[in-house]
Design a protein around this motif. Structure first.
Motif, PDB file in Angstrom:
ATOM      1  N   GLN A 589      -2.940  14.401  46.729  1.00  0.00           N
ATOM      2  CA  GLN A 589      -2.665  16.449  47.109  1.00  0.00           C
ATOM      3  C   GLN A 589      -4.507  16.588  46.776  1.00  0.00           C
ATOM      4  O   GLN A 589      -4.491  17.478  45.469  1.00  0.00           O
ATOM      5  CB  GLN A 589      -1.860  17.144  45.789  1.00  0.00           C
ATOM      6  CG  GLN A 589      -0.440  16.096  45.987  1.00  0.00           C
ATOM      7  CD  GLN A 589       0.387  17.660  45.394  1.00  0.00           C
ATOM      8  OE1 GLN A 589       0.804  18.564  44.794  1.00  0.00           O
ATOM      9  NE2 GLN A 589       1.608  16.554  44.627  1.00  0.00           N
ATOM     10  N   ASP A 590      -5.735  16.582  48.149  1.00  0.00           N
ATOM     11  CA  ASP A 590      -6.368  17.494  48.027  1.00  0.00           C
ATOM     12  C   ASP A 590      -6.345  18.777  47.887  1.00  0.00           C
ATOM     13  O   ASP A 590      -6.084  19.763  48.550  1.00  0.00           O
ATOM     14  CB  ASP A 590      -7.146  16.197  49.005  1.00  0.00           C
ATOM     15  CG  ASP A 590      -8.585  17.269  48.948  1.00  0.00           C
ATOM     16  OD1 ASP A 590      -9.200  17.650  48.225  1.00  0.00           O
ATOM     17  OD2 ASP A 590      -9.255  15.834  48.903  1.00  0.00           O
ATOM     18  N   GLU A 591      -6.926  18.877  47.029  1.00  0.00           N
ATOM     19  CA  GLU A 591      -7.593  20.402  46.573  1.00  0.00           C
ATOM     20  C   GLU A 591      -8.011  21.161  47.578  1.00  0.00           C
ATOM     21  O   GLU A 591      -7.567  23.149  48.250  1.00  0.00           O
ATOM     22  CB  GLU A 591      -8.443  20.958  45.314  1.00  0.00           C
ATOM     23  CG  GLU A 591      -7.334  21.066  43.974  1.00  0.00           C
ATOM     24  CD  GLU A 591      -6.618  22.378  43.975  1.00  0.00           C
ATOM     25  OE1 GLU A 591      -6.091  22.948  43.816  1.00  0.00           O
ATOM     26  OE2 GLU A 591      -5.143  22.097  44.304  1.00  0.00           O
ATOM     27  N   GLY A 592      -8.326  20.748  48.466  1.00  0.00           N
ATOM     28  CA  GLY A 592      -9.456  20.962  49.868  1.00  0.00           C
ATOM     29  C   GLY A 592      -7.953  20.809  51.132  1.00  0.00           C
ATOM     30  O   GLY A 592      -8.596  20.892  52.284  1.00  0.00           O
ATOM     31  N   ASP A 593      -7.094  20.281  51.180  1.00  0.00           N
ATOM     32  CA  ASP A 593      -6.359  20.641  52.747  1.00  0.00           C
ATOM     33  C   ASP A 593      -5.588  21.155  52.079  1.00  0.00           C
ATOM     34  O   ASP A 593      -3.839  21.480  51.365  1.00  0.00           O
ATOM     35  CB  ASP A 593      -5.794  19.306  52.150  1.00  0.00           C
ATOM     36  CG  ASP A 593      -4.396  18.567  53.520  1.00  0.00           C
ATOM     37  OD1 ASP A 593      -4.300  19.781  54.018  1.00  0.00           O
ATOM     38  OD2 ASP A 593      -4.273  17.903  53.647  1.00  0.00           O
ATOM     39  N   PRO A 594      -5.519  22.430  53.376  1.00  0.00           N
ATOM     40  CA  PRO A 594      -4.780  23.174  53.058  1.00  0.00           C
ATOM     41  C   PRO A 594      -2.722  23.280  53.883  1.00  0.00           C
ATOM     42  O   PRO A 594      -2.211  23.786  53.653  1.00  0.00           O
ATOM     43  CB  PRO A 594      -5.360  24.467  54.484  1.00  0.00           C
ATOM     44  CG  PRO A 594      -6.327  23.200  55.236  1.00  0.00           C
ATOM     45  CD  PRO A 594      -6.741  22.240  54.327  1.00  0.00           C
ATOM     46  N   ASN A 595      -3.392  22.065  54.547  1.00  0.00           N
ATOM     47  CA  ASN A 595      -1.226  21.528  54.513  1.00  0.00           C
ATOM     48  C   ASN A 595      -1.225  21.261  53.647  1.00  0.00           C
ATOM     49  O   ASN A 595       0.486  20.485  53.927  1.00  0.00           O
ATOM     50  CB  ASN A 595      -1.945  20.674  55.900  1.00  0.00           C
ATOM     51  CG  ASN A 595      -2.066  20.807  56.884  1.00  0.00           C
ATOM     52  OD1 ASN A 595      -2.544  21.910  57.764  1.00  0.00           O
ATOM     53  ND2 ASN A 595      -2.849  19.533  57.120  1.00  0.00           N
ATOM     54  N   LEU A 596      -1.000  21.299  52.223  1.00  0.00           N
ATOM     55  CA  LEU A 596      -0.554  21.019  51.412  1.00  0.00           C
ATOM     56  C   LEU A 596      -0.026  21.993  49.984  1.00  0.00           C
ATOM     57  O   LEU A 596       0.831  21.774  49.727  1.00  0.00           O
ATOM     58  CB  LEU A 596      -1.054  20.002  49.831  1.00  0.00           C
ATOM     59  CG  LEU A 596      -2.076  18.727  50.981  1.00  0.00           C
ATOM     60  CD1 LEU A 596      -2.688  17.315  50.211  1.00  0.00           C
ATOM     61  CD2 LEU A 596      -0.479  17.551  51.486  1.00  0.00           C
ATOM     62  N   HIS A 597      -0.795  23.538  50.433  1.00  0.00           N
ATOM     63  CA  HIS A 597      -0.204  24.616  49.714  1.00  0.00           C
ATOM     64  C   HIS A 597       0.329  25.891  50.317  1.00  0.00           C
ATOM     65  O   HIS A 597      -0.290  24.927  51.586  1.00  0.00           O
ATOM     66  CB  HIS A 597      -2.020  24.899  49.310  1.00  0.00           C
ATOM     67  CG  HIS A 597      -2.744  23.503  49.044  1.00  0.00           C
ATOM     68  ND1 HIS A 597      -4.300  23.860  48.836  1.00  0.00           N
ATOM     69  CD2 HIS A 597      -2.728  22.292  47.605  1.00  0.00           C
ATOM     70  CE1 HIS A 597      -3.855  22.514  48.467  1.00  0.00           C
ATOM     71  NE2 HIS A 597      -3.520  21.457  47.995  1.00  0.00           N
ATOM     72  N   ARG A 598       0.652  26.287  49.324  1.00  0.00           N
ATOM     73  CA  ARG A 598       1.556  27.855  50.238  1.00  0.00           C
ATOM     74  C   ARG A 598       0.282  29.003  50.080  1.00  0.00           C
ATOM     75  O   ARG A 598      -0.336  28.453  48.460  1.00  0.00           O
ATOM     76  CB  ARG A 598       2.487  27.790  49.613  1.00  0.00           C
ATOM     77  CG  ARG A 598       2.730  27.695  48.642  1.00  0.00           C
ATOM     78  CD  ARG A 598       4.521  28.584  48.635  1.00  0.00           C
ATOM     79  NE  ARG A 598       4.894  29.224  48.665  1.00  0.00           N
ATOM     80  CZ  ARG A 598       5.759  30.484  48.782  1.00  0.00           C
ATOM     81  NH1 ARG A 598       6.158  29.668  47.294  1.00  0.00           N
ATOM     82  NH2 ARG A 598       6.092  31.254  48.647  1.00  0.00           N
ATOM     83  N   ALA A 599       0.802  30.108  50.500  1.00  0.00           N
ATOM     84  CA  ALA A 599       0.150  31.012  50.034  1.00  0.00           C
ATOM     85  C   ALA A 599       0.439  32.131  48.650  1.00  0.00           C
ATOM     86  O   ALA A 599       1.869  30.898  48.311  1.00  0.00           O
ATOM     87  CB  ALA A 599       0.126  32.439  50.524  1.00  0.00           C
ATOM     88  N   PRO A 600      -0.298  32.679  48.009  1.00  0.00           N
ATOM     89  CA  PRO A 600       0.852  32.706  46.212  1.00  0.00           C
ATOM     90  C   PRO A 600       1.888  33.526  46.962  1.00  0.00           C
ATOM     91  O   PRO A 600       2.115  34.229  48.304  1.00  0.00           O
ATOM     92  CB  PRO A 600      -0.393  34.119  45.780  1.00  0.00           C
ATOM     93  CG  PRO A 600      -1.645  33.470  46.166  1.00  0.00           C
ATOM     94  CD  PRO A 600      -1.520  32.818  48.240  1.00  0.00           C
ATOM     95  N   PRO A 601       3.333  33.348  46.380  1.00  0.00           N
ATOM     96  CA  PRO A 601       4.098  34.513  46.085  1.00  0.00           C
ATOM     97  C   PRO A 601       4.436  35.622  45.361  1.00  0.00           C
ATOM     98  O   PRO A 601       4.780  36.017  44.841  1.00  0.00           O
ATOM     99  CB  PRO A 601       5.698  32.784  45.689  1.00  0.00           C
ATOM    100  CG  PRO A 601       4.579  32.747  44.739  1.00  0.00           C
ATOM    101  CD  PRO A 601       3.277  32.851  44.827  1.00  0.00           C
TER     102      PRO A 601
END
Length: 748
Positions: A589-601
């Protein structure tokens, strides 16, 4: 997942991981999330209520035995008081009913303990427990009501009085009624589906109950022995044993006079102190730790929701503290910078919630101790009226007894005062244990920090000097919370700058975030180990993918060994953002990959504000991730975990359905019931298990695919770390291609 045991082959567990490597992990995450989001009142019903019942039930049983084994009234000879009264035999019907209530109470307590030991089902045990305790309480209430009337030949006749046994019966009746009510709450919660129909008590929690039973037995047996040796009344001997084992030492008239009694005091007192120490230790490590953790997680969740509701989309700010408003705009930031600013907001939420929990716990425990002190003084004041005690004298006696000072100038002499003293001092043990622990977390810690601060201004100046210390202290007072890394104040990360300061740093095209450099340096520490010979040999033969997989496995094992040392540290270790980014990279889960994350809820209230801002065209509101909120919150704030999106990604070369998450969401590793080291250790271990499952498939010739691991020697050598690149890597770079690619697959 059940333990395969000795008889079941270990390969069965491996096959389970191969068939569905995510089932166990997802189920555990869902259980942890339900436990975290479940209101604390249901934790109280499922765990605290049975624990209280199992702890105080044996105490009430002991008081019932005291009520049965001794007459309920005494005759007072002329010139004496009720303490030296002569026992009057009880009617047979009273003894019979008293014996019946004791049988009910013992059956109820035994049923409860068998249920906790999983020897009796919940559906059978709980009706027996509730009915038994309730029947015992009602019978005792009926008896004490009759015994207090004039038909029983007690006061107003001046030559009769109620004995200590009568007051022990009152105390037992009250305890039975309370714990029966608590078990009703437990049953209601179970049948309403808030938790399983079984107790979620750990072995340590059951140990606390067993230690309480052991102490009560030790107290009663000691009283029986000394009542025989010293020719005391049994209840007077119980009173003596209580203030002796609890080291109150109030200088009572009851002291051992025989050589045998004084000789037995040596082992008896030591044994009692050890038993009390075990109980106090269990209360501290179990009740306090579990209660602290549960309270802190709930406060963290509430603080998180409050902070998210302070996001101002027009001015792009967020209120992380009462006096600390910072910029919170994710426009123009790289993914790693966006994640870092979320991480430090969440870290400050954690710190604020932890501080609030500590001071609130101190307030609650102080209130409990003060209630025990003042209410106890009221009871002693009324019980010892014949001695001429004023309320101030009772308050003085209660204070010296609570702190085990025991001057001995005052002591209870009434038949009601002594039983209450025994019960009151037993309550004081857990109450003062909790209070002292909470004082250590707050008052003592604050005093220690203040002493260090004064020392830095006088005889022990810090490295930065007295002036820098004063400036830092002034900023802390005026600005409130500050962002910290590893407990040291640092510059704010990009995009999270205190209100009023410039925000010129950061850009979406910016590369080489500090976490990448730190991760490479940390990985490079493993490159020279002898255990990598096999990986190096694979690289020489031209199989770069196999070499990188061997290297990745070795890094996982080494990091697991390091993490095991952090799991049991006290206080629990907190990792910096760069450390978190490194561990997340290891699990894919690379912190630089936006595909793994979501915006703040962002919650419903913020959706409305954002919509209003768009309609007005105010402040050129951008279409950043912070505005991509969940639109399905119809009127109520929904848990952001419920709206987490799903995606197919690989973790550590695996593959499966995972849920995107934000550092500010309920799926954040900084939330929940695990400390940070446990969270990382569990995920790294699961990643290694999946890797081993894929290797087993390869060795058996089964169809599958090997993927480029998230950590590889290939990447290090591209950055000039870890020795010479292989011919294949040089050719790949010269051609401008990427053989197998980062994340590419090799068919087996």
């Amino acid at each position: 997942m059940n333990d395969p045991g000795v008889d079941a082959p270990i390969s069965d567990a491996a096959k389970d991981m191969e068939h569905d490597p995510y089932t166990h992990e997802e189920q555990q995450e869902e259980e942890e999330e339900r436990d975290f989001l479940d209101p604390s009142r249901w934790w109280f019903a499922s765990t605290a209520c049975p624990l209280i019942a199992g702890t105080f039930g044996p105490m009430a049983n002991a008081f019932s035995i005291c009520a049965l084994g001794n007459p309920w009234r005494v005759y007072i000879p002329p010139g004496n008081n009720e303490v030296r009264g002569q026992p009057i035999k009880d009617p047979k019907w009273l003894i019979a009913i008293n014996a019946i209530q004791l049988v009910f109470a013992l059956m109820a307590n035994m049923s409860l303990l068998l249920n906790m030991a999983r020897r009796l089902s919940f559906a059978i045990a709980q009706p027996i427990t509730i009915i038994g305790f309730m029947m015992s309480s009602l019978l005792l209430i009926s008896l004490v009501s009759v015994a207090s009337t004039s038909t029983f030949k007690v006061p107003p006749q001046s030559d009769h009085a109620l004995s200590q046994a009568y007051y022990y019966a009152i105390i037992a009746a009250v305890i039975y009624f309370i714990i029966a009510g608590l078990m009703v709450v437990t049953v209601v919660g179970a049948y309403r589906g808030h938790y399983e129909k079984e107790f979620r008590l750990t072995v340590s929690q059951r140990t606390l109950m067993l230690q309480t039973i052991a102490f009560m037995v030790y107290l009663m047996v000691g009283a029986l022995v000394y009542s025989t040796i010293e020719s005391w009344n049994f209840l007077d001997a119980l009173y003596w044993a209580d203030f002796t084992l609890l080291t109150v030492g109030i200088g009572s008239d009851f002291t051992p006079l025989t050589h045998l009694g004084r000789g037995l005091l040596f082992p008896y007192a030591i044994g009692g102190i050890v038993t009390i120490g075990l109980v106090v230790g269990s209360i501290r490590t179990l009740v306090l730790d579990r209660g602290k953790h549960k309270m802190e997680t709930r406060m963290t969740e509430k603080k998180r929701e409050r902070v998210l509701n302070t996001i101002d989309p027009e001015n792009r700010t967020i209120q992380i503290g009462r006096f600390s408003k910072v910029d919170f705009s994710q426009k123009g930031l790289s993914e790693a910078e966006r994640r870092e600013q979320e991480f430090y907001v969440m870290r400050n939420i954690q710190t604020a919630a932890s501080d609030r929990r500590r001071w609130m716990a101190l307030g609650v425990s102080t209130l409990a101790a003060a209630t025990l002190w003042f209410v106890g003084a009221v009871v002693f004041w009324q019980a010892e009226r014949q001695q001429g005690w004023s309320y101030f004298v009772a308050l003085y006696f209660s204070y010296t007894s609570l702190l085990t000072i025991g001057y001995g100038d005052y002591q209870p002499e009434s038949n009601s005062g002594r039983p209450f003293f025994v019960f009151w001092t037993l309550l004081a043990v857990p109450t003062l244990t909790i209070l002292i622990s909470n004082m250590g977390d707050t008052v003592v810690k604050s005093f220690s920090n203040f002493t260090i601060w004064v020392g830095s201004l006088t005889v022990l100046p810090g490295e930065e000097g007295i002036r820098a210390t004063l400036i830092a202290s002034f900023k802390k007072i005026t600005q409130g919370n500050v962002l910290k890394r590893d407990g040291v104040e640092v510059q704010q990360p990009p995009g999270l700058i205190p209100r009023g300061e410039n925000t010129s740093k950061g850009g979406r095209g910016q590369t080489n975030h500090p976490y990448e450099t730190e991760a490479l340096n940390r990985i490079a520490e493993h490159i020279e180990d002898e255990e990598l010979e096999e990986a190096a040999e694979a690289g020489k033969e031209g199989d770069d993918l196999e070499r990188d997989i061997h290297f990745y496995h070795f890094v996982l094992i080494r990091e697991l060994r390091k993490l095991m040392k952090d799991v049991d540290t006290s206080p629990p270790k907190q990792y910096s953002y760069n450390e978190w980014a490194f561990y997340l990279k290891l699990i894919g889960q690379d912190e630089g990959d936006p595909n793994l994350h979501r915006a703040p809820p962002i919650k419903v209230e913020q959706n409305r504000k954002i919509g209003a801002a768009k309609n007005k065209g105010a402040n050129d509101t951008d279409e950043s991730d912070e505005e991509k909120t969940t639109e399905n919150n119809s009127g109520a704030v929904e848990s952001d975990a419920a709206s987490e999106s799903h995606m197919k990604i690989g973790i550590g070369g695996g593959g499966g359905e995972l849920k995107q998450w934000s550092w500010l969401g309920t799926r954040s590793p900084l939330m929940g019931n695990q400390n940070e080291a446990e969270w990382i250790l569990e995920r790294l271990a699961a990643t290694l298990e999946r890797q081993m499952a894929k290797m087993r498939k390869q060795s058996k010739g089964e169809p599958g695919a090997l993927e480029r691991p998230p950590v590889s020697m290939r990447e290090l050598r591209k950055r000039g770390v870890g020795g010479e690149r292989s011919e294949r890597e040089k050719k790949d770079e010269d051609e401008g291609g990427d053989v197998e690619g980062q994340g590419g697959k090799k068919e087996v």
